[in-house]
Design a protein around this motif. Sequence first.
Motif, PDB file in Angstrom:
ATOM      1  N   VAL A  53       0.875  -1.172   0.000  1.00 10.19           N
ATOM      2  CA  VAL A  53       0.000   0.000   0.000  1.00 10.19           C
ATOM      3  C   VAL A  53       0.911   1.221   0.000  1.00 10.19           C
ATOM      4  CG1 VAL A  53      -1.705   1.329   1.303  1.00 10.19           C
ATOM      5  CG2 VAL A  53      -1.864  -1.179   1.206  1.00 10.19           C
ATOM      6  N   ILE A  54       0.685   2.109  -0.975  1.00  7.56           N
ATOM      7  CA  ILE A  54       1.473   3.333  -1.085  1.00  7.56           C
ATOM      8  C   ILE A  54       0.571   4.513  -0.747  1.00  7.56           C
ATOM      9  CG2 ILE A  54       2.857   4.797  -2.606  1.00  7.56           C
ATOM     10  CD1 ILE A  54       3.418   2.253  -4.290  1.00  7.56           C
ATOM     11  N   VAL A  55       0.932   5.243   0.279  1.00  4.30           N
ATOM     12  CA  VAL A  55       0.154   6.404   0.721  1.00  4.30           C
ATOM     13  C   VAL A  55       0.850   7.656   0.212  1.00  4.30           C
ATOM     14  CG1 VAL A  55      -0.738   7.672   2.711  1.00  4.30           C
ATOM     15  CG2 VAL A  55      -0.535   5.171   2.811  1.00  4.30           C
ATOM     16  N   ILE A  56       0.170   8.384  -0.660  1.00 10.29           N
ATOM     17  CA  ILE A  56       0.668   9.677  -1.133  1.00 10.29           C
ATOM     18  C   ILE A  56      -0.066  10.730  -0.308  1.00 10.29           C
ATOM     19  CG2 ILE A  56       0.897  11.233  -3.099  1.00 10.29           C
ATOM     20  CD1 ILE A  56       0.783   8.683  -4.887  1.00 10.29           C
ATOM     21  N   THR A  57       0.692  11.538   0.410  1.00  8.88           N
ATOM     22  CA  THR A  57       0.065  12.397   1.410  1.00  8.88           C
ATOM     23  C   THR A  57       0.665  13.798   1.445  1.00  8.88           C
ATOM     24  OG1 THR A  57      -0.437  12.583   3.783  1.00  8.88           O
ATOM     25  CG2 THR A  57       1.645  11.515   3.198  1.00  8.88           C
ATOM     26  N   ASP A  58      -0.140  14.716   1.952  1.00 10.59           N
ATOM     27  CA  ASP A  58       0.356  16.066   2.214  1.00 10.59           C
ATOM     28  C   ASP A  58       0.986  16.139   3.605  1.00 10.59           C
ATOM     29  OD1 ASP A  58      -1.820  15.994   3.935  1.00 10.59           O
ATOM     30  OD2 ASP A  58      -2.869  17.673   3.010  1.00 10.59           O
TER      31      ASP A  58
END
Length: 133
Positions: A53-58
């Motif tokens: 799972v890849i979380v792209i986040t601010d």
Amino acid sequence: MQWASHFTTDLTALTSAVSALSWPKGTTMTATALASATTELHSGSADGRPKVVIVITDGRHMNPHQTRQAADALRKEARLMWVPATEHADMNEMKTFASRPVASNIVPVQNFTSLADVGVVNRVIASACRNVE
């Protein structure tokens, strides 16, 4: 929260779905997203392939405690990678959320716009996949 797609091998449809997304603005409910990813993993195929799972986040989440709990639960099901798309993310906190080894599971990028750069995409893919064809 919006799902662009569930598990698929149809890259054309996925590209269209992602391109049609708009930024929802507002609160970042990272814990909810992580819980949804856990549910999605359970509904997917159990074919023995590693789950990532890849979380792209601010880097901003509404509730750090809930995010940590959700990350802990998800790491039991899958490898959990983080792509903070800002220089303002709390990297010490991010390290507590990511799978180990942390150096392989956090890929910081300068901003969301840089995610369109082939070099950035290659870095994320190289970190996520041991064997790239």
